[in-house]
Design a protein around this motif. Structure first.
Motif, PDB file in Angstrom:
ATOM      1  N   THR A   1      -2.246   4.048 -10.086  1.00  0.00           N
ATOM      2  CA  THR A   1      -1.710   3.390  -8.536  1.00  0.00           C
ATOM      3  C   THR A   1      -1.901   4.078  -7.615  1.00  0.00           C
ATOM      4  O   THR A   1      -2.433   3.563  -6.123  1.00  0.00           O
ATOM      5  CB  THR A   1      -0.627   4.351  -8.898  1.00  0.00           C
TER       6      THR A   1
ATOM      7  N   GLY B   1       1.382   4.346  -3.070  1.00  0.00           N
ATOM      8  CA  GLY B   1       1.241   5.284  -2.927  1.00  0.00           C
ATOM      9  C   GLY B   1       2.675   6.031  -3.546  1.00  0.00           C
ATOM     10  O   GLY B   1       2.163   7.437  -3.693  1.00  0.00           O
TER      11      GLY B   1
ATOM     12  N   HIS C   1      -3.798  11.920  -0.848  1.00  0.00           N
ATOM     13  CA  HIS C   1      -2.959  11.196  -0.871  1.00  0.00           C
ATOM     14  C   HIS C   1      -1.856  11.747   0.325  1.00  0.00           C
ATOM     15  O   HIS C   1      -1.168  11.020   0.892  1.00  0.00           O
ATOM     16  CB  HIS C   1      -1.486  10.714  -1.964  1.00  0.00           C
TER      17      HIS C   1
ATOM     18  N   HIS D   1       0.606  -1.165  -0.002  1.00  0.00           N
ATOM     19  CA  HIS D   1       0.003  -0.060  -0.078  1.00  0.00           C
ATOM     20  C   HIS D   1       0.534   0.976   0.122  1.00  0.00           C
ATOM     21  O   HIS D   1       1.043   1.645  -1.250  1.00  0.00           O
ATOM     22  CB  HIS D   1      -1.064  -0.315   0.853  1.00  0.00           C
ATOM     23  N   THR D   2       1.854   1.422   0.858  1.00  0.00           N
ATOM     24  CA  THR D   2       2.958   2.569   0.682  1.00  0.00           C
ATOM     25  C   THR D   2       3.876   2.670  -0.547  1.00  0.00           C
ATOM     26  O   THR D   2       3.518   3.880  -0.789  1.00  0.00           O
ATOM     27  CB  THR D   2       3.330   1.895   2.199  1.00  0.00           C
TER      28      THR D   2
ATOM     29  N   THR E   1      -3.954   1.963  -4.674  1.00  0.00           N
ATOM     30  CA  THR E   1      -3.804   2.342  -2.887  1.00  0.00           C
ATOM     31  C   THR E   1      -4.728   1.875  -2.334  1.00  0.00           C
ATOM     32  O   THR E   1      -4.980   1.384  -1.047  1.00  0.00           O
ATOM     33  CB  THR E   1      -2.737   3.538  -3.196  1.00  0.00           C
TER      34      THR E   1
END
Length: 168
Positions: free
Chosen positions: A45, A15, A107, A11-12, A49
């Motif tokens: 993305t 992001g 974000h 996930h990171t 994310t």
């Protein structure tokens, strides 16, 4: 792995790729748009994310971060629709541009929160997501978003007011 689960790490990473792709769009074209490769990377993305974020529950159950993910997907969908549809006429470009920029701002909220409630290790910059200093930081980032969106809208208006055959 810095207190991240495998899903949290993916996930990171997604992001971060989205943030870099969005920044490339802003620096190269002044806006995020799906017509560029970086714009398409940003869109995909960003969506991924959000989707991977729905499986992360380190701060309890369903929370404000999940709501932000849903809101991001809605705004992203509206921006894509506006960019590809003529239904809104001249407003389409404005809705798409501001919408993509808003998702870029979104974000930064969990990115800043998660990063600086963990780092520096042992003495994080913010004590929790409710820390007033963090809320002020997010407020400052929102102000930057508003200024950036206003500049983008101004550029779109300036481009539309240039007579045909002349450069903007």
């Amino acid at each position: 792995m810095l207190g991240l689960t495998s899903l949290g790490f993916i996930h990171t990473l997604l992001g971060l790729v989205a943030l870099v792709a969005g920044a490339l769009c802003f620096f190269a074209d002044g806006a995020i748009a799906s017509r560029s490769r970086a714009g398409r990377v940003f869109i995909w993305t960003t969506a991924l994310t959000c989707l991977t974020g729905f499986g992360i529950f380190q701060r309890g159950g369903f929370n404000i971060a999940h709501v932000l993910g849903i809101l991001t997907l809605v705004v992203l969908s509206v921006a894509i629709w506006a960019e590809r549809s003529a239904l809104l006429g001249r407003l389409s470009a404005y809705v798409a541009t501001v919408g993509f920029s808003l998702t870029y701002f979104f974000h930064w909220i969990p990115g800043t929160t998660e990063t600086f409630t963990r780092f520096p290790r042992g003495a994080p910059l913010f004590s929790s997501p409710e820390d007033p200093a963090l809320q002020q930081t997010v407020g400052a980032m929102f102000l930057l978003f508003v200024i950036g969106a206003a500049v983008q809208v101004w550029r779109l208006r300036a481009r539309r007011s240039v007579p045909t055959g002349q450069a903007a």
